[in-house]
Design an enzyme around this catalytic site. Structure first.
Site, mmCIF file in Angstrom:
data_model
loop_
_atom_site.group_PDB
_atom_site.id
_atom_site.type_symbol
_atom_site.label_atom_id
_atom_site.label_comp_id
_atom_site.label_asym_id
_atom_site.label_seq_id
_atom_site.Cartn_x
_atom_site.Cartn_y
_atom_site.Cartn_z
ATOM 1 C CE LYS A 220 -4.072 2.087 2.406
ATOM 2 N NZ LYS A 220 -4.905 1.731 3.358
ATOM 3 C CB SER B 256 -8.301 3.920 2.327
ATOM 4 O OG SER B 256 -7.249 3.229 3.157
ATOM 5 C CB SER C 102 -8.358 1.184 5.218
ATOM 6 O OG SER C 102 -8.871 2.312 5.114
#
Ligand SMILES: [Zn+2]
Lengths: 490, 459
Positions: free
Chosen positions: B56, B133, B168
């Site tokens: 990420k 996210s 997320s």
């Protein structure tokens, strides 16, 4: 002038740079002599993703400070974020202890008359005029709190000051250096009291190695000052006791003037300008920022126990009074000399390291608290900046063996301070005196004595030696002069 | 197959996947090839030997651009590695790219991205969101071919390093039909994770199966001297899960079809359960958004265009300059959370919002703590809806989007370890089951997760 009916109240907030090798939350050095931005890393520059970790040494030093302020220790103190924007603050927040400081509710005793503190104790010095035995009246200053925080970076205003500089340079070396902020109650009733407090605090903290007095800006004070129960004015960022005295005097006369005219003194923040000798408005109360404090989520609470506190206190150096008693019992020096030897930070250790190579401990002490200390104070030198102990040993050996007179000794010590790079041999050299030409002059002027010697009167040579010495300003070895004269006259 | 060969195959696949689903901000083919060569030469075989890892984009990678999904960091190249990256490299993992995300983690659908940062598409239906996210990680994990059922490795397994603050990981895992693992707070070092809300941020993992997610998690677990909040954990053997609880408040607002799928999976597992109520959860979402935005607004105050990230020609005072950079490069969602977070910590409002939210968090943590004395695990749907279409998202108000976090916020706020496991499909889109265990009891969580996986058999 300040009327007698002025009731003055002062409270102080001193930002004290704790003497640690590395910064509060990273391993960068705290050495202030580095090149700009040399002592920085991702953490103290606040790069995204970095996290602070607490330097335990800072906690130890803060606990030492808390002890001399007689504070109550908080065994579970916490960090907060104080959020505001400024170029010297890389994260745009300062990590500080807002809700739960490490120490609270202390007491610090001062002598109410500043004159009773030895004259030499000017923010780094020690005593010359010894008056500790004079009757002293103690006053207790209440300490509100002491908390740990990080220092922001340093801003250099290029080509002017805050109001006139076209641009600024930022040096982040200081950013993250550990500070302990000590806040007093508004207990000071005169400027003298406030100045005495700062002097005493500075002396004690440096004496105990809690701060390094050789570092620049190691203690910076904000002063809150009000008169006759009026609004308080905060004077920001005053470095040293001399500046504090000037700043407070100037602000007091400003407020007294307003008061005499029946005007209102507004709550505001001001700074003292060395240039104009007055205080300048920084911001009014309505312009004060809201810092929006939150808890610092990256740091655990500082949880300490009694063992940790005791351990930190065990590492503390001796107080001046303790050192004084030790000197008296160990070296049988007079109380007055022992006091002075003990008072100046590092002087006793210096004394001891010299003594290893010298015979006369009394003589050494006499010279150290005498001319040596006088010069150190005149130069405002910490012991580290004074001539090395090796040099002083050499000097004392010259005194002990009678190689130089006391009068020459006094001159030589001065030179040792003025010209630290030169060796003692060079400094002691009888410069500016050409002995041979002085002798030939003396011989010309004293034909009568010359005749007497040639006639076989041995005593006449002593007169000539005396004349040569006088003319050479007593800079010459009598035996050497005798030999030269004998050679010329026989 | 050699590591060099399998890495080449993975790079080929990466290009195909990224073209279709735009789930990477940066791909690191050269870096991956270099690492593969090093691994071939070195004799050491770590726990992740030759495995392809996507990361990420809020996790700092030395020399590799790390944007955190924000325009203000679109050119930012860290000078250091996050601790998790160091651990992955030590164990022979090969980092193949940085996955896209909502800016600083501010979102549930991965549509709040800075200029130049791609919005990932759901591999099950490219007109739909892949969640957020960690949307890029979810899409990549779903899209990379799997070998977990094949004995002989055809291509290296792909695993994804992701992160959750309020859900997320669970959100994209559920929407993309993969397993998402969020650890207990403190089990994984956050050093090098670009902060959203430090007291809530947790680096976790994604894989096709619970075992895969666990494989990567085991590598990154552990105390780190660089993160004070990381913990030394005494490993305890997994408990046998005998009784679970289902919290009514976590079923509120959940789509009917998802509820049906949820109950069906509970039935399939055959585990005894009790339906209970946890009234304090009513305030979970509010408490979360107050704490998270208060911290986020302080974290984001460092982005002033002075030392790194977006920069412009200097002009005016520093205040003018900071404002112009922040106005220009922060997105609407970033600004919304900065303003919200600044408000709740302002003098006069702080007691009412920030300090009260902290108290609610304590209360909720306490309530969960009590629950785990009685139950071994808690179950809920992962998300109240299936992955929405992009044109549906644009019609939602921020407050409606925030409400969709009602299932994921409770375990995130209480810092409890949890898994999202795919259990079935609704309207051809994946649906997830959220499994929550007691703090630091990841062993039970993984074992229970594998048990559910084998009983429910998602395909
Ligand atoms: Zn540093």
């Amino acid at each position: 002038m300040i009327g007698t009916n002025i009731h003055l109240m002062i409270g102080l907030e001193s930002h004290i740079q704790l003497a640690t090798k590395s910064k509060l939350f990273c391993s960068c050095s705290t050495n202030s002599s580095a090149e700009p931005n040399e002592n920085t890393c991702e953490i103290c520059l606040g790069y995204p993703g970095t996290k602070p970790t607490l330097n335990k040494e800072v906690v130890r030093k803060a606990l030492m400070l808390a002890k001399i302020m007689n504070c109550k220790i908080n065994y579970n103190s916490k960090f907060n974020r104080k959020i505001y924007f400024y170029p010297d603050l890389p994260k745009s927040f300062q990590i500080t202890q807002y809700e739960e400081p490490i120490a609270v509710k202390g007491e610090f005793s001062i002598d109410v008359s500043a004159s009773r503190l030895p004259n030499g104790a000017n923010l780094s010095g020690a005593a010359l005029d010894h008056s500790a035995t004079a009757a002293t009246e103690k006053k207790t200053i209440h300490i509100t709190r002491a908390h740990i925080e990080e220092d922001p970076g340093k801003i250099e205003y290029v080509g002017g000051h805050i109001g006139t500089a076209k641009y600024v340079l930022v040096d982040y070396n200081r950013c993250g250096v550990p500070l302990c902020e000590v806040v007093t109650d508004p207990d000071f009733r005169s400027i003298d009291e406030a100045v005495t407090y700062v002097k005493k605090l500075f002396h004690l903290l440096s004496y105990l190695d809690i701060i390094d007095p050789n570092q620049e800006g190691v203690m910076r004070t904000d002063a809150n000052i009000s008169i006759n129960g009026g609004k308080r004015v905060e004077l920001k960022n005053i470095s040293g006791s001399d500046a504090l005295e000037k700043a407070l005097k100037s602000e007091l006369s400003r407020q007294s003037f307003l008061f005499a005219q029946g005007k209102v003194i507004e709550q505001e923040t001001r700074m003292y300008s060395e240039e104009t000798g007055t205080t300048i408005l920084l911001r009014k109360k309505e312009q004060e920022e809201d810092y929006g404090y939150i808890r610092e989520p990256d740091l655990l609470p500082i949880t300490i126990d009694d063992a940790f506190v005791q351990d930190a206190w065990k590492q503390m150096k001796k107080l001046p009074e303790e050192v004084e008693s030790e000197i008296i019992s160990k070296y049988k020096l007079s109380k007055q000399i022992a006091y002075q030897l003990a008072f100046k930070r590092g002087l006793y250790a210096y004394y001891q390291s010299c003594l290893k190579y010298l015979k006369n401990s009394d003589l050494l002490a006499k010279w150290l608290v005498g001319d040596f200390l006088k010069c150190a104070n005149w130069h405002n030198y910490e012991i580290e900046k004074c001539p090395s102990s090796e040099k002083l040993i050499e000097f004392m050996q010259m005194i002990e063996t009678g190689k130089i007179s006391e009068r020459e000794g006094k001159e030589l010590i001065k030179k040792m301070f003025d010209d630290p790079k030169k060796g003692l041999g060079d400094l002691a050299e009888k410069k500016g005196v050409d002995l041979d030409s002085v002798i030939s002059e003396v011989l010309k002027e004293n034909q009568k004595s010359v005749d007497q010697i040639k006639a076989g009167d041995p005593k006449a040579i002593n007169f000539l030696i005396g004349q040569v010495l006088r003319k050479a300003g007593f800079k010459g070895d009598p035996n050497e002069i005798r030999k030269k004269l004998e050679k010329l006259l026989t | 197959m050699s590591v060099t060969e399998s890495t080449e195959k993975a790079i080929e696949e990466l290009h195909k996947i990224n073209k279709k689903y735009t789930c990477f901000v940066t791909t690191t083919e050269d870096y991956a090839r270099k690492r593969a060569n090093e691994l071939t030469i070195s004799k050491k075989k770590g726990a992740l030997h030759g495995i392809i890892i996507s990361v990420k984009d809020n996790i700092c990678t030395k020399g590799i651009k790390t944007t955190a999904g924000s325009a203000i960091l679109s050119n930012y190249v860290p000078t250091y590695n996050a601790t998790v990256i160091e651990r992955i490299e030590q164990e022979g993992g090969i980092i193949i790219g940085k996955t896209t995300m909502d800016d600083f983690g501010f979102g549930t659908f991965n549509v709040n991205v800075g200029e130049g940062i791609p919005i990932p598409k759901n591999p099950h239906d490219i007109s739909r969101s892949s969640g957020g996210s960690s949307g890029g990680s979810g899409a990549a994990t779903a899209a990379f071919s799997s070998n977990s059922t094949v004995a002989e490795r055809l291509a290296p397994t792909h695993l994804s390093l992701s992160e959750s603050t309020g859900g997320s990981i669970t959100s994209p895992a559920a929407f993309c039909g993969v397993v998402g693992f969020t650890p207990s707070y403190g089990r994984v070092s956050r050093y090098g994770l670009i902060d959203y809300a430090n007291s809530l941020d947790k680096i976790g993992t994604m894989g096709k199966t619970v075992s895969e997610a666990e494989q990567l998690a085991r590598v990154i677990f552990g105390k780190d001297a660089k993160d004070e909040t990381s913990l030394v954990v005494q490993e305890k053997p997994a408990k046998k899960v005998k009784k679970v609880a289902i919290i009514k408040e976590m079923l509120q607002g959940v789509d009917e079809k998802i509820l049906t799928a949820f109950w069906k999976s509970i039935e399939l597992t055959g585990i005894p359960y009790e339906e209970i109520s946890l009234p304090s959860l009513e305030y979970a979402v509010a408490s979360y958004y107050i704490i998270a935005t208060a911290e986020a607004s302080s974290n984001l105050s460092r982005y002033t265009g002075l030392r790194y990230g977006a920069q412009e020609e200097f002009s005016g005072s520093f205040n003018d300059y900071f404002s112009s950079i922040r106005s220009k490069y922060f997105s609407a969602e970033e600004k919304r959370r900065i303003i919200l977070g600044t408000f709740v910590r302002t003098a006069g409002y702080k007691d009412k919002y920030y300090l009260k939210a902290l108290k609610i968090r304590e209360k909720i943590n306490h309530d969960f703590h009590i629950l785990f004395k009685k139950y071994d695990a808690l179950l809920s749907p992962s998300m109240p809806i299936i992955a929405p279409k992009f044109d549906e998202i644009s019609k939602l108000k921020p407050i409606e989007i925030y409400a969709l976090d009602s299932c994921t916020i409770p375990p995130n706020l209480a810092l409890l370890p949890h898994l999202s496991i795919p259990i079935g499909k609704v309207n051809s889109m994946p649906v997830g089951l959220q499994v929550i265990c007691d703090s630091l009891d990841e062993n039970t969580l993984f074992e229970f997760g594998k048990q559910i996986e084998s009983l429910v058999k998602y395909k």
